[in-house]
Scaffold this motif. Structure first.
Motif, PDB file in Angstrom:
ATOM      1  N   ILE A 419      -8.428 -19.707  17.148  1.00  0.00           N
ATOM      2  CA  ILE A 419      -8.796 -21.102  16.537  1.00  0.00           C
ATOM      3  C   ILE A 419      -9.607 -21.058  15.314  1.00  0.00           C
ATOM      4  CG2 ILE A 419      -9.938 -23.337  17.029  1.00  0.00           C
ATOM      5  CD1 ILE A 419      -9.489 -22.556  20.084  1.00  0.00           C
ATOM      6  N   ARG A 420      -9.423 -21.742  14.367  1.00  0.00           N
ATOM      7  CA  ARG A 420     -10.317 -21.813  13.108  1.00  0.00           C
ATOM      8  C   ARG A 420     -10.543 -23.237  12.691  1.00  0.00           C
ATOM      9  NH1 ARG A 420      -9.037 -17.600  10.776  1.00  0.00           N
ATOM     10  NH2 ARG A 420      -7.803 -18.305   9.036  1.00  0.00           N
ATOM     11  N   ILE A 421     -11.595 -23.814  12.475  1.00  0.00           N
ATOM     12  CA  ILE A 421     -11.655 -24.961  11.832  1.00  0.00           C
ATOM     13  C   ILE A 421     -12.445 -25.150  10.687  1.00  0.00           C
ATOM     14  CG2 ILE A 421     -12.267 -27.692  12.299  1.00  0.00           C
ATOM     15  CD1 ILE A 421     -10.250 -26.848  14.273  1.00  0.00           C
ATOM     16  N   GLU A 422     -11.959 -25.463   9.510  1.00  0.00           N
ATOM     17  CA  GLU A 422     -12.873 -25.050   8.157  1.00  0.00           C
ATOM     18  C   GLU A 422     -12.991 -26.471   7.455  1.00  0.00           C
ATOM     19  OE1 GLU A 422     -12.928 -22.005   4.680  1.00  0.00           O
ATOM     20  OE2 GLU A 422     -11.015 -22.357   5.658  1.00  0.00           O
ATOM     21  N   ASP A 423     -13.964 -27.051   6.975  1.00  0.00           N
ATOM     22  CA  ASP A 423     -14.207 -27.927   6.128  1.00  0.00           C
ATOM     23  C   ASP A 423     -15.044 -27.563   4.880  1.00  0.00           C
ATOM     24  OD1 ASP A 423     -12.797 -29.589   8.038  1.00  0.00           O
ATOM     25  OD2 ASP A 423     -14.829 -30.558   8.518  1.00  0.00           O
ATOM     26  N   ASN A 424     -14.730 -28.436   3.859  1.00  0.00           N
ATOM     27  CA  ASN A 424     -15.508 -27.976   2.601  1.00  0.00           C
ATOM     28  C   ASN A 424     -16.752 -29.114   2.431  1.00  0.00           C
ATOM     29  OD1 ASN A 424     -12.607 -27.438   1.035  1.00  0.00           O
ATOM     30  ND2 ASN A 424     -13.555 -26.181   2.312  1.00  0.00           N
ATOM     31  N   VAL A 425     -17.822 -28.916   2.411  1.00  0.00           N
ATOM     32  CA  VAL A 425     -18.967 -29.865   2.373  1.00  0.00           C
ATOM     33  C   VAL A 425     -19.998 -29.529   1.179  1.00  0.00           C
ATOM     34  CG1 VAL A 425     -20.798 -30.395   4.100  1.00  0.00           C
ATOM     35  CG2 VAL A 425     -18.909 -29.474   4.990  1.00  0.00           C
ATOM     36  N   VAL A 426     -20.728 -30.695   0.689  1.00  0.00           N
ATOM     37  CA  VAL A 426     -21.538 -30.692  -0.347  1.00  0.00           C
ATOM     38  C   VAL A 426     -22.965 -31.114   0.282  1.00  0.00           C
ATOM     39  CG1 VAL A 426     -21.908 -31.906  -2.533  1.00  0.00           C
ATOM     40  CG2 VAL A 426     -19.610 -31.779  -1.721  1.00  0.00           C
ATOM     41  N   CYS A 427     -23.738 -30.205  -0.217  1.00  0.00           N
ATOM     42  CA  CYS A 427     -25.063 -30.167   0.087  1.00  0.00           C
ATOM     43  C   CYS A 427     -25.635 -31.347  -0.842  1.00  0.00           C
ATOM     44  CB  CYS A 427     -25.908 -28.929  -0.172  1.00  0.00           C
ATOM     45  SG  CYS A 427     -27.660 -28.924   0.491  1.00  0.00           S
ATOM     46  N   THR A 428     -26.329 -32.359  -0.579  1.00  0.00           N
ATOM     47  CA  THR A 428     -27.047 -33.427  -1.232  1.00  0.00           C
ATOM     48  C   THR A 428     -28.537 -33.283  -0.777  1.00  0.00           C
ATOM     49  OG1 THR A 428     -27.077 -35.265   0.291  1.00  0.00           O
ATOM     50  CG2 THR A 428     -24.843 -34.517  -1.155  1.00  0.00           C
ATOM     51  N   GLY A 429     -29.310 -34.215  -1.673  1.00  0.00           N
ATOM     52  CA  GLY A 429     -30.590 -34.644  -1.242  1.00  0.00           C
ATOM     53  C   GLY A 429     -30.899 -35.079   0.024  1.00  0.00           C
ATOM     54  N   GLY A 430     -29.612 -35.596   0.818  1.00  0.00           N
ATOM     55  CA  GLY A 430     -29.706 -36.328   2.104  1.00  0.00           C
ATOM     56  C   GLY A 430     -28.671 -35.816   2.946  1.00  0.00           C
ATOM     57  N   GLU A 431     -27.974 -36.726   3.465  1.00  0.00           N
ATOM     58  CA  GLU A 431     -26.683 -36.440   4.201  1.00  0.00           C
ATOM     59  C   GLU A 431     -25.743 -35.755   3.681  1.00  0.00           C
ATOM     60  OE1 GLU A 431     -25.998 -37.371   7.441  1.00  0.00           O
ATOM     61  OE2 GLU A 431     -27.823 -38.503   7.761  1.00  0.00           O
ATOM     62  N   PRO A 432     -25.154 -34.633   4.244  1.00  0.00           N
ATOM     63  CA  PRO A 432     -24.054 -33.828   3.456  1.00  0.00           C
ATOM     64  C   PRO A 432     -22.848 -34.489   3.386  1.00  0.00           C
ATOM     65  CG  PRO A 432     -24.276 -33.131   5.970  1.00  0.00           C
ATOM     66  CD  PRO A 432     -25.514 -34.095   5.572  1.00  0.00           C
ATOM     67  N   VAL A 433     -22.109 -34.414   2.449  1.00  0.00           N
ATOM     68  CA  VAL A 433     -20.925 -35.005   2.170  1.00  0.00           C
ATOM     69  C   VAL A 433     -19.518 -34.068   2.495  1.00  0.00           C
ATOM     70  CG1 VAL A 433     -19.069 -36.197   0.438  1.00  0.00           C
ATOM     71  CG2 VAL A 433     -21.859 -36.453   0.376  1.00  0.00           C
ATOM     72  N   ASN A 434     -18.850 -34.575   3.489  1.00  0.00           N
ATOM     73  CA  ASN A 434     -17.759 -33.573   3.799  1.00  0.00           C
ATOM     74  C   ASN A 434     -16.532 -33.982   3.154  1.00  0.00           C
ATOM     75  OD1 ASN A 434     -15.552 -32.252   5.427  1.00  0.00           O
ATOM     76  ND2 ASN A 434     -17.214 -32.013   7.272  1.00  0.00           N
TER      77      ASN A 434
END
Length: 443
Positions: A419-434
């Motif tokens: 099993i592998r689950i992979e997302d691309n996530v942006v680090c911000t100054g607050g909540e991350p953006v997936n």
């Protein structure tokens, strides 16, 4: 090209120019010169390999099929693009430059690669030239890449901080990748082979194997235990049980990198294991925060996955003991992820500063590709996995850790591979953006 990215491009270019000015000043050079790269030919043959653009080149303009072109950046001046548009009836010739980015360059069109010399700075010794040796031009290869390390260190380090334009380009790549992932899952559930699923993916993405940012990993059943399985069986297994797809898409030189795992029996125990990994993965994505150490995120992932293994009766020891003794690494042998952008495994993942240096990986975790502390603008993958890999499990037994595992439970899950689950996530100054979940939710 993404209409949302267009109004963000001027600021993106200004950011690159500021970074370049600082890097050149540091080493006393006057110009940054970047070749787009050249075609490479197979040994003893007249066939060329698929062309891959220089990432330093496509950072400035969304050009990915333009070998023999050059970029010249001089602080205080408009960037110059030397654009090769050959007279050629054997191949498709690049179209004349067009799009939102064109007005920001002085563009010179040439017909032969060697004509670039007359449009490049006269003194190569005053230039930081970033590229491969094959891009050298001029008599006795006078104009050749020198790749000064201080310039590379500075530019690569700052590539981790994506501009809003870059995030939008990554978002568009992700939309394309998600559309193709949906098509691939439909093909799997319809009984297609790995090769058939691959073709369905490419069709939905609108990209062939050379356009995709990396080779598709299409794994049915036990093949999911091979981390980079790319063989593509032509016939489906009987019975088909599980499907792991690690596949991305490209947009304007930027890449997405997405993995999903599916069970054919959506009510079975393997699906329950997939669901548990998926829930843990979303919690890991929520850790992509300003100031959080990515190394710690990796170690936390081991604890979470070891907890899942314990809950499913696969290991018999606590998560802490599984991590400390290497038991968790037998089931999760790779890193939690990496930087993402112009390259799938983006540069400077270990960079200590813009002047170089290295941040070491945690002991016992040699495959982690990012060790920096997260900051706003970072785009990272989060890709936990659990696998049933015979070689690693044999090594675990040989190391005297066999008592930490319930081998009957391992045998029950081995036919599913992993099993592998992979997302691309942006680090911000607050909540991350997936970006990945965002695209899947959009339908």
């Amino acid at each position: 090209m993404s209409t949302a990215a267009a109004p963000l491009y001027a600021d993106h270019l200004a950011t690159l120019q500021a970074r370049t000015a600082t890097a050149l000043e540091r080493v006393g050079f006057d110009h940054l010169v970047v070749p787009s790269g050249t075609a490479h030919y197979q040994v003893f043959d007249d066939r060329d390999y698929p062309y891959a653009v220089n990432p330093q080149f496509k950072h400035w303009a969304p050009l990915t099929r333009n070998p023999g072109s050059w970029l010249v950046v001089t602080p205080g001046a408009k960037p110059k693009l030397v654009y090769l548009q050959p007279r050629d009836y054997w191949h498709v010739v690049p179209q004349a430059p067009e799009g939102y980015w064109v007005e920001h360059f002085d563009i010179v069109v040439i017909r032969k690669p060697e004509e670039a010399m007359q449009h490049l700075p006269k003194n190569a010794s005053r230039c930081a030239i970033l590229g491969e040796p094959e891009s050298a031009l001029g008599k006795y290869a006078a104009f050749k890449p020198n790749n000064p390390q201080p310039v590379l260190d500075h530019l690569d380090y700052h590539r981790a901080y994506k501009t809003p334009y870059e995030v939008e380009m990554l978002r568009e790549a992700t939309r394309r990748g998600v559309r193709a992932h949906r098509a691939a899952e439909r093909a799997f559930r319809a009984g297609a082979s790995e090769f058939g699923i691959h073709l369905a993916y490419c069709q939905a993405a609108g990209q062939d194997a050379n356009d995709l940012p990396y080779a598709n990993i299409v794994a049915l059943n036990e093949h999911g235990a091979v981390l980079h399985y790319t063989d593509f069986d032509r016939l489906p297994p009987k019975p088909a049980r599980s499907f792991l797809l690690d596949a991305g898409a490209s947009h304007g030189g930027y890449a997405c990198d997405i993995t999903r795992t599916h069970a054919l029996d959506t009510a079975g125990e393997f699906q329950a294991l997939v669901d548990a990994v998926d829930a843990a993965q979303q919690k890991m994505c929520a850790q992509v925060r300003d100031g959080f150490d990515y190394k710690q995120l990796h170690l936390d992932a081991h604890l979470a996955l070891a907890g899942i293994l314990k809950d499913f009766g696969i290991v018999t020891v606590s998560p802490e003991e599984a991590l400390a003794t290497g038991v968790s690494s037998a089931f999760f042998p790779h890193g939690i992820g990496h930087g993402l952008g112009l390259q799938v495994h983006d540069v400077a993942g270990f960079a200590a500063s813009e002047r170089g240096g290295t941040i070491d990986k945690p002991d016992g975790h040699p495959y982690l590709r990012l060790t920096r502390v997260l900051e706003p603008g970072f785009v990272v993958t989060i890709e936990p996995g659990l696998y049933f890999i015979d070689m690693l499990l044999e090594d675990l037994r040989a190391a005297g850790r066999g008592g930490s595992v319930d081998w009957d439970r391992v045998e029950a899950f081995r036919p599913y591979g992993g099993i592998r689950i992979e997302d691309n996530v942006v680090c911000t100054g607050g909540e991350p953006v997936n970006l990945t979940r965002e695209a899947f939710a959009a339908g």
